[in-house]
Design a protein around this motif. Sequence first.
Motif, PDB file in Angstrom:
ATOM      1  N   SER A 226       1.455   1.699  -5.490  1.00 34.88           N
ATOM      2  CA  SER A 226       2.582   1.141  -4.732  1.00 34.88           C
ATOM      3  C   SER A 226       2.226   0.979  -3.256  1.00 34.88           C
ATOM      4  O   SER A 226       2.672   0.039  -2.590  1.00 34.88           O
ATOM      5  N   PHE A 227       1.376   1.874  -2.741  1.00 34.28           N
ATOM      6  CA  PHE A 227       0.941   1.766  -1.350  1.00 34.28           C
ATOM      7  C   PHE A 227       0.099   0.507  -1.135  1.00 34.28           C
ATOM      8  O   PHE A 227       0.266  -0.222  -0.154  1.00 34.28           O
ATOM      9  N   ARG A 228      -0.799   0.234  -2.088  1.00 38.34           N
ATOM     10  CA  ARG A 228      -1.643  -0.963  -1.971  1.00 38.34           C
ATOM     11  C   ARG A 228      -0.818  -2.244  -2.084  1.00 38.34           C
ATOM     12  O   ARG A 228      -1.101  -3.229  -1.394  1.00 38.34           O
ATOM     13  N   ARG A 229       0.211  -2.232  -2.920  1.00 42.28           N
ATOM     14  CA  ARG A 229       1.052  -3.426  -3.013  1.00 42.28           C
ATOM     15  C   ARG A 229       1.771  -3.693  -1.691  1.00 42.28           C
ATOM     16  O   ARG A 229       1.947  -4.845  -1.294  1.00 42.28           O
TER      17      ARG A 229
ATOM     18  N   PHE B  13       0.255   5.991   4.772  1.00 41.88           N
ATOM     19  CA  PHE B  13       0.288   6.567   3.421  1.00 41.88           C
ATOM     20  C   PHE B  13       1.208   7.783   3.372  1.00 41.88           C
ATOM     21  O   PHE B  13       1.956   7.965   2.400  1.00 41.88           O
ATOM     22  N   VAL B  14       1.178   8.615   4.395  1.00 42.53           N
ATOM     23  CA  VAL B  14       2.065   9.784   4.435  1.00 42.53           C
ATOM     24  C   VAL B  14       3.522   9.338   4.409  1.00 42.53           C
ATOM     25  O   VAL B  14       4.346   9.880   3.654  1.00 42.53           O
TER      26      VAL B  14
ATOM     27  N   HIS C  44      -3.869  -4.982   3.028  1.00 38.63           N
ATOM     28  CA  HIS C  44      -4.964  -5.040   3.992  1.00 38.63           C
ATOM     29  C   HIS C  44      -5.685  -3.698   4.128  1.00 38.63           C
ATOM     30  O   HIS C  44      -6.682  -3.604   4.855  1.00 38.63           O
ATOM     31  N   ILE C  45      -5.200  -2.660   3.441  1.00 37.35           N
ATOM     32  CA  ILE C  45      -5.810  -1.332   3.565  1.00 37.35           C
ATOM     33  C   ILE C  45      -6.672  -1.029   2.340  1.00 37.35           C
ATOM     34  O   ILE C  45      -6.194  -1.081   1.201  1.00 37.35           O
ATOM     35  N   PHE C  46      -7.938  -0.724   2.584  1.00 33.87           N
ATOM     36  CA  PHE C  46      -8.869  -0.312   1.530  1.00 33.87           C
ATOM     37  C   PHE C  46      -8.726   1.186   1.319  1.00 33.87           C
ATOM     38  O   PHE C  46      -8.659   1.957   2.286  1.00 33.87           O
ATOM     39  N   VAL C  47      -8.651   1.618   0.065  1.00 34.35           N
ATOM     40  CA  VAL C  47      -8.469   3.039  -0.264  1.00 34.35           C
ATOM     41  C   VAL C  47      -9.721   3.564  -0.941  1.00 34.35           C
ATOM     42  O   VAL C  47     -10.192   3.010  -1.931  1.00 34.35           O
ATOM     43  N   ARG C  48     -10.255   4.665  -0.407  1.00 36.44           N
ATOM     44  CA  ARG C  48     -11.403   5.334  -1.016  1.00 36.44           C
ATOM     45  C   ARG C  48     -10.935   6.708  -1.501  1.00 36.44           C
ATOM     46  O   ARG C  48     -10.455   7.511  -0.709  1.00 36.44           O
ATOM     47  N   ILE C  49     -11.057   6.971  -2.811  1.00 36.15           N
ATOM     48  CA  ILE C  49     -10.591   8.227  -3.396  1.00 36.15           C
ATOM     49  C   ILE C  49     -11.788   9.061  -3.821  1.00 36.15           C
ATOM     50  O   ILE C  49     -12.634   8.603  -4.586  1.00 36.15           O
TER      51      ILE C  49
ATOM     52  N   THR D 159      -9.110   1.554   6.507  1.00 34.05           N
ATOM     53  CA  THR D 159      -9.565   2.326   5.345  1.00 34.05           C
ATOM     54  C   THR D 159      -8.809   3.638   5.297  1.00 34.05           C
ATOM     55  O   THR D 159      -8.644   4.316   6.319  1.00 34.05           O
ATOM     56  N   LEU D 160      -8.363   3.999   4.099  1.00 33.22           N
ATOM     57  CA  LEU D 160      -7.742   5.296   3.860  1.00 33.22           C
ATOM     58  C   LEU D 160      -8.689   6.137   3.028  1.00 33.22           C
ATOM     59  O   LEU D 160      -9.080   5.742   1.928  1.00 33.22           O
ATOM     60  N   ASP D 161      -9.086   7.297   3.551  1.00 34.97           N
ATOM     61  CA  ASP D 161      -9.922   8.247   2.810  1.00 34.97           C
ATOM     62  C   ASP D 161      -9.019   9.333   2.243  1.00 34.97           C
ATOM     63  O   ASP D 161      -8.406  10.113   2.985  1.00 34.97           O
TER      64      ASP D 161
END
Length: 294
Positions: A112-115, A283-284, A119-124, A92-94
Amino acid sequence: MDVRQVSYFLAVVEHGGFSRAASALDVAQPTLSQSVRALERELGTELFHRVSHGVVLSAAGKAFVGPARQMLRSIAAVRHSVDSRGECAELTLDLVTVPVLAVHPGASLVGSFRRANPHIFVRIDEPDVDDGLHVLIRDGHSELGLSHLPLPRLGLDVVELGVQELWLAFPPGTDVGTDGPAPLTRLHGADIIGVPRGSWQRDLVERALRDHGIRTRLVVEAGPREAVVPLVLGGAGAAFVPRETARAAAGRGAVVRPTDPPLRQAYGLVHRPGPLSTAAGAFVAHARTRCATG
């Protein structure tokens, strides 16, 4: 205290209630409620106020959100380091960001990061006011922040990514008298659509106008940022908007121009000092590459 209790607590926070959290987690609501009650007993305080229409976070609950998320990120990092599946482990990315950066470059970066990392869930998340973003990072509510720079002195690390520029958008048919940049002096006495106080965008605009001795009339203060362009198109007044938003507005009939002098401010990613989780580190690296090439 165990991982399940903390996970259940955060699920109630993120889904806005026990029944929705139980449904999302596919557990019985009494099981979830009992787990959260046990956590409250261990902490010695109520995390939620039970009210007639549901639950609301108590002061202690609000204070616990950041440490709880930080705890789960740390546990996930340990599991990932010993998981033979490597990059296929669920992560998970917060990320917390101010609205104007959420649209650009945030949406493009996350997409583009999710593509590249399905496998990484993003919470904004979004701070109540722009200045609150740095506090959310410092207190652990989110691991990464997409923020304008420079930062207050909060001891956060910075990864500078680029510069955002504001343009002027005028109602359709406005005679701005030039095909080039619009002088800020042209706005003296003009009707302006603004965003609420405490936002980076408003601070930058007001500082520039004040430095050039320009007085405008704030005729609409738009809390929902997505309402600004429709208000311009409806003839309510002119507005300062990000360059990318201005170009899209031009396609809908608005008259747009860069400003003279230009209104620009740097932006980047911020995080607490120390190692990042696998998701945040990825992500960085992705943001550095995308912003350097695009």
